[in-house]
Design a protein around this motif. Structure first.
Motif, PDB file in Angstrom:
ATOM      1  N   ALA A 118       6.622  -6.436   9.773  1.00  0.00           N
ATOM      2  CA  ALA A 118       6.153  -5.666   8.618  1.00  0.00           C
ATOM      3  C   ALA A 118       4.732  -5.177   8.832  1.00  0.00           C
ATOM      4  CB  ALA A 118       6.234  -6.520   7.351  1.00  0.00           C
ATOM      5  N   PHE A 155       4.335   2.786   7.307  1.00  0.00           N
ATOM      6  CA  PHE A 155       4.835   3.276   6.024  1.00  0.00           C
ATOM      7  C   PHE A 155       4.489   4.761   5.852  1.00  0.00           C
ATOM      8  CE2 PHE A 155       4.185   4.055   1.459  1.00  0.00           C
ATOM      9  CZ  PHE A 155       5.476   3.811   1.009  1.00  0.00           C
ATOM     10  N   ARG A 169       8.722   3.734  -2.375  1.00  0.00           N
ATOM     11  CA  ARG A 169       8.117   2.739  -1.480  1.00  0.00           C
ATOM     12  C   ARG A 169       9.186   1.753  -0.988  1.00  0.00           C
ATOM     13  NH1 ARG A 169       2.895   1.399  -0.725  1.00  0.00           N
ATOM     14  NH2 ARG A 169       2.293   2.810  -2.416  1.00  0.00           N
ATOM     15  N   TRP A 192      10.600   1.309   2.943  1.00  0.00           N
ATOM     16  CA  TRP A 192      10.572   0.009   3.630  1.00  0.00           C
ATOM     17  C   TRP A 192      11.971  -0.403   4.067  1.00  0.00           C
ATOM     18  CZ3 TRP A 192       6.995  -2.308   6.147  1.00  0.00           C
ATOM     19  CH2 TRP A 192       5.656  -2.142   5.796  1.00  0.00           C
TER      20      TRP A 192
END
Length: 330
Positions: free
Chosen positions: A126, A134, A282, A286
């Motif tokens: 991540a 992102f 968002r 992800w």
């Protein structure tokens, strides 16, 4: 709750210089928030480097802990949306700007800043993405939604050795695109090819000084992180119906161009803002970063350092000498 932890703190000294130190802080020092998170990984971004030298456009108040990215485990929660033990991601909003950030072993933030870690990603992965990945994902999402596909032609990525650039290249390559990377660093050529670039062009090739409003149509899409004349040149080089997603201004915030690429070639320009992106989008981005867009060799895109190594790495970022992503193991 009283508990000490390590954090990077930027403070202004008597000589009006900004100094960086690793210090012990207490949970009670953290800002008010719904959720306390034990940070396992953070990631370095250019905003963190700017905050570390007192840039008031990023952080207004000092002493301050930067770090606009964090991934970790919920340790305490006043929100029904998050339970103790949940693995979570926090990027964007005010984290690391004027709210104590992820370059610390703990953060406390509002619940509406938090994304649950999607299946398919580890906490470390991540942060290999972080805000940079992102943002790259938001750029690619905009281009794909506009109809871009591999059959339409090459995709240009500027600022290709930075975080957004490297992750954009890897994601686009995973999706089957022919990716052209722009760089001014000859030493980065092998790295860029390894992560998925099929062609490398020098920065000077995207710095047209001819004054012509249009150039030869070459690129079906652009992910731009630098702005200025490189972006202007890229826009003049788009194919008919193509689009460009812009998310940075490393070269310049100014853009000198004409309307001709837009009204003669039907091109589209997307502005990308990851800081205040709606939560529904968002979460969707992800999810894609964890599945269809996840590069096969994500670990190649980043190297890991300790919190104690962060000050030296921030200096490299400020000098434009960083390559790829840097993640911080807390």
């Amino acid at each position: 709750m009283s508990h000490s932890f390590k954090a990077l703190v930027i403070a202004e000294n008597a000589e009006k210089q900004y100094v960086r130190n690793i210090v012990q802080k207490d949970i009670s020092d953290l800002p008010v928030g719904d959720v306390l998170i034990k940070v396992h990984y953070s990631a370095l971004n250019y905003k963190d480097a700017l905050s570390s030298v007192g840039n008031k456009g990023v952080s207004k108040n000092y002493p301050h802990t930067p770090g606009i990215d964090a991934a970790g485990v919920v340790e305490a929660s006043d929100s029904s949306d998050f339970q103790v033990g949940d693995q979570v991601i926090v990027t964007s909003y005010d984290l690391g700007m004027n709210t104590a950030g992820g370059l610390a072993e703990y953060i406390r933030v509002p619940a509406n800043w938090i994304v649950k870690l999607p299946a398919g990603l580890t906490l470390k992965e991540a942060m290999i993405n972080g805000t940079a990945g992102f943002t790259a994902g938001m750029c690619i999402n905009a281009l794909l939604n506009h109809g871009l596909n591999p059959e339409k032609g090459k995709v240009l990525v500027t600022g290709s050795t930075g975080g957004v650039g490297t992750l954009a290249i890897a994601m686009l390559a995973k999706l089957g695109f022919e990716v052209v990377a722009v760089t001014g660093k000859p030493e980065a050529v092998d790295f860029l090819k390894k992560i998925g670039a099929s062609e490398i062009v020098g920065r000077e090739a995207l710095d047209d000084q001819s004054g012509r409003p249009l150039l030869k149509s070459v690129y079906a899409g652009v992910v731009d992180t630098v702005g200025g004349n490189i972006l202007a040149t890229a826009l003049k080089s788009l194919t008919y119906g193509a689009s460009a997603a812009i998310c940075g201004l490393v070269a310049s915030a100014e853009l000198h161009t004409t309307v001709l690429p837009f009204i003669l070639r039907g091109n589209t320009l997307f502005g990308i803002d990851s800081a205040e992106c709606p939560m529904s989008l968002r979460q969707n981005i992800w999810q894609k970063l964890a599945t269809d867009w996840k590069p096969n060799d994500l670990a190649l895109l980043a190297h890991e350092i300790s919190l104690e190594e962060v000050p030296e790495k921030l200096d490299l970022m400020l000098k434009g000498k960083a390559l790829g992503k840097t993640i911080v193991k807390l």
